[in-house]
Design an enzyme around this catalytic site. Structure first.
Site, PDB file in Angstrom:
ATOM      1  CG  PHE A  38      -1.987   1.039   1.152  1.00  0.00           C
ATOM      2  CD1 PHE A  38      -3.141   0.814   0.411  1.00  0.00           C
ATOM      3  CD2 PHE A  38      -1.835   2.251   1.789  1.00  0.00           C
ATOM      4  CE1 PHE A  38      -4.129   1.791   0.323  1.00  0.00           C
ATOM      5  CE2 PHE A  38      -2.821   3.232   1.703  1.00  0.00           C
ATOM      6  CZ  PHE A  38      -3.967   2.996   0.969  1.00  0.00           C
ATOM      7  CG  ASP A  90      -1.136  -1.597   7.049  1.00  0.00           C
ATOM      8  OD1 ASP A  90      -2.303  -1.792   7.462  1.00  0.00           O
ATOM      9  OD2 ASP A  90      -0.794  -0.576   6.425  1.00  0.00           O
ATOM     10  CE1 TYR A 127      -9.953   4.137   5.526  1.00  0.00           C
ATOM     11  CE2 TYR A 127      -9.069   5.346   7.398  1.00  0.00           C
ATOM     12  CZ  TYR A 127      -8.905   4.817   6.136  1.00  0.00           C
ATOM     13  OH  TYR A 127      -7.715   4.960   5.499  1.00  0.00           O
ATOM     14  CE  LYS A 128      -8.693   0.914   4.193  1.00  0.00           C
ATOM     15  NZ  LYS A 128      -7.241   0.824   4.095  1.00  0.00           N
ATOM     16  NE  ARG A 156     -10.685  -2.821  -2.754  1.00  0.00           N
ATOM     17  CZ  ARG A 156     -10.066  -2.020  -1.886  1.00  0.00           C
ATOM     18  NH1 ARG A 156      -8.794  -2.224  -1.597  1.00  0.00           N
ATOM     19  NH2 ARG A 156     -10.683  -1.016  -1.328  1.00  0.00           N
TER      20      ARG A 156
HETATM   21  C1  LIG Z   1      -6.423   2.015   3.815  1.00  0.00           C
HETATM   22  C2  LIG Z   1      -5.010   1.702   4.144  1.00  0.00           C
HETATM   23  C3  LIG Z   1      -4.196   2.622   4.816  1.00  0.00           C
HETATM   24  C4  LIG Z   1      -4.725   4.004   5.072  1.00  0.00           C
HETATM   25  O1  LIG Z   1      -3.914   4.812   5.846  1.00  0.00           O
HETATM   26  P1  LIG Z   1      -4.502   6.220   6.321  1.00  0.00           P
HETATM   27  O2  LIG Z   1      -3.431   6.831   7.086  1.00  0.00           O
HETATM   28  O3  LIG Z   1      -5.741   5.918   7.106  1.00  0.00           O
HETATM   29  O4  LIG Z   1      -4.884   7.004   5.112  1.00  0.00           O
HETATM   30  C5  LIG Z   1      -2.918   2.235   5.176  1.00  0.00           C
HETATM   31  N1  LIG Z   1      -2.441   1.002   4.864  1.00  0.00           N
HETATM   32  C6  LIG Z   1      -3.206   0.110   4.187  1.00  0.00           C
HETATM   33  C7  LIG Z   1      -2.654  -1.233   3.868  1.00  0.00           C
HETATM   34  C8  LIG Z   1      -4.496   0.438   3.799  1.00  0.00           C
HETATM   35  O5  LIG Z   1      -5.223  -0.432   3.117  1.00  0.00           O
END
Ligand SMILES: *Cc1c(COP(=O)(O)O)cnc(C)c1O
Length: 407
Positions: free
Chosen positions: A125, A194, A219-220, A366
């Site tokens: 990511f 992560d 938030y997911k 997705r």
């Molecule tokens: C959604 C996501 C993030 C998001 O990070 P933010 O700081 O909340 O924007 C980080 N890592 C992964 C793997 C994600 O899928």
């Protein structure tokens, strides 16, 4: 072969079916994007109203104590803990995933002084890679990327930290957390997972794998709302040694002693920086409490059943579309991803039909399967709509090619 009757029978037999009514899902909408922004729990609006009007409006500053605001980061961390195989005092809710990555990567580099390499994989990511790059620009880290399969071989005596996303955001492929954590430890490195696409959707056993550090999104699958605070995990055995660089007063051992010198809090609170965002945390608490109540075992069972059914429905309606997610349910997250050169236009054409999935640049379509509220019938309708969009060629319309700011 998958059928609508089968979908309905599966929904009728689904032990989680009742939870869907606890979410505000617009009628007629098929929402397969809960891994980007989880749906709104009905309890959230009521709880936020109470926090705003009563705790803030009437309680004012007294609410830090009386409404237990000050304990919210640890309290919410404790609710998340069993979802990820952690102890209650090992998880805390704070900041964004990106900021928590910065804090934990920096802390890991300090704990492995003499080593500078942070090992990750290409295609991780973006924010994970960018955070390493930021520390590299400061001369504090050296980024090394190795493809899956080559990660073990890239672990040498220079590696301070292995940083990986457990479930890949595009393909849904899941790393073997136990094996990679052990390989990192054998090389003398720490490991940071992560869990943004894992928490609340797939089995995670941080303690069982002896993982050192972890972060994840609120938030997911945890349904904390747009921009919800994230979470940070530090294994108990590191609590005395870990030092993070954003040494704000909320991570101090005695924030209200107002002394000039920093002294880190004894436990997980040392990962905190500034004043907790109470409104965001209140929304997050409603989301995680509901997910924790359902329980990770039931969520995982439903997620795998949804994945199997969506695969079968896609095989029926869009047999030529390449699925890039692993076939083995135990090796993938709670999503199915497909590759098509016009994936963006396809996703827009689906949205016009009331099916919200996700496009990920350049060619990934997705579908996230949030097990708390997705029905088997939703999977059926998504596959049927995609089949129709492909067959009719309606995705070729100009309006479906205009890219918005957020894709
Ligand atoms: C959604 C996501 C993030 C998001 O990070 P933010 O700081 O909340 O924007 C980080 N890592 C992964 C793997 C994600 O899928």
């Amino acid at each position: 072969m998958a059928s609508l009757a089968e979908a309905r029978a599966l929904d009728d037999a689904d032990p989680l079916a009742g939870y869907r009514r606890q979410f505000a899902i617009p009628p007629g909408l098929v929402y397969l994007d809960g891994n980007s922004l989880g749906a709104l729990p009905l309890g959230t609006a009521a709880r936020l109203g109470e926090v705003v009007r009563k705790e803030w409006g009437e309680g004012l500053v007294r609410s830090w104590n009386d409404a237990h605001w000050i304990e919210a980061p640890r309290r919410i961390g404790a609710i998340i803990a069993p979802l990820i195989g952690a102890q209650p005092g090992e998880v805390i809710a704070c900041d964004s995933t990106s900021v928590n990555l910065f804090k934990l990567i920096s802390a890991a580099l300090l704990m492995r002084s003499g080593r500078k390499v942070v090992l990750s994989e290409p295609g991780n990511f973006p924010t994970d890679l960018y955070m390493i790059a930021g520390l590299e620009a400061q001369g504090l880290a050296e980024r090394r990327l190795a493809e899956r399969g080559g990660l073990e071989a890239a672990l040498d005596e220079d590696v301070a930290l292995l940083l990986l996303t457990h479930v890949h955001y595009k393909t849904g492929a899941m790393h073997d957390m136990a094996a990679l954590t052990k390989a990192a430890h054998d090389a003398g490195a720490l490991v940071l997972w992560d869990l943004s696409h894992s928490a609340g959707a797939v089995p995670v056993d941080l303690n069982g794998c002896e993982a050192d550090l972890a972060v994840g999104c609120g938030y997911k699958y945890l349904n904390g709302g747009p921009g919800a605070p994230a979470f940070t995990y530090v294994a108990q055995r590191h609590h005395d040694a870990i030092l993070q660089p954003l040494t704000g007063w909320m991570g101090h051992a005695a924030p209200f002693a107002f002394t000039d010198d920093y002294a880190p809090a004894p436990g997980i609170e040392r990962m905190l920086t500034g004043t907790p965002p109470i409104l965001g945390l209140a929304a997050l608490e409603v989301g995680v409490a509901q997910i924790a109540e359902i329980g990770i075992d039931r969520l995982v069972a439903k997620s795998r059943a949804l994945g199997a059914f969506l695969r079968a429905a896609m095989a029926r309606f869009a047999p030529d579309l390449e699925c890039v997610s692993p076939g083995d349910p135990a090796a993938r997250g709670s999503q199915l991803s497909f590759r098509h050169p016009e994936a963006y236009a396809l996703s827009q054409a689906l949205i016009a039909r009331g099916v919200i999935g996700d496009f990920r640049d350049p060619d990934i379509l997705r579908f996230g399967l949030a097990p708390a509220y997705i029905r088997f019938e939703d999977c059926w309708h998504a596959a049927e709509a995609l089949g129709e969009v492909l067959a009719s060629g309606e995705w070729k319309r100009e309006e479906f090619r205009q890219r918005a700011v957020v894709t």
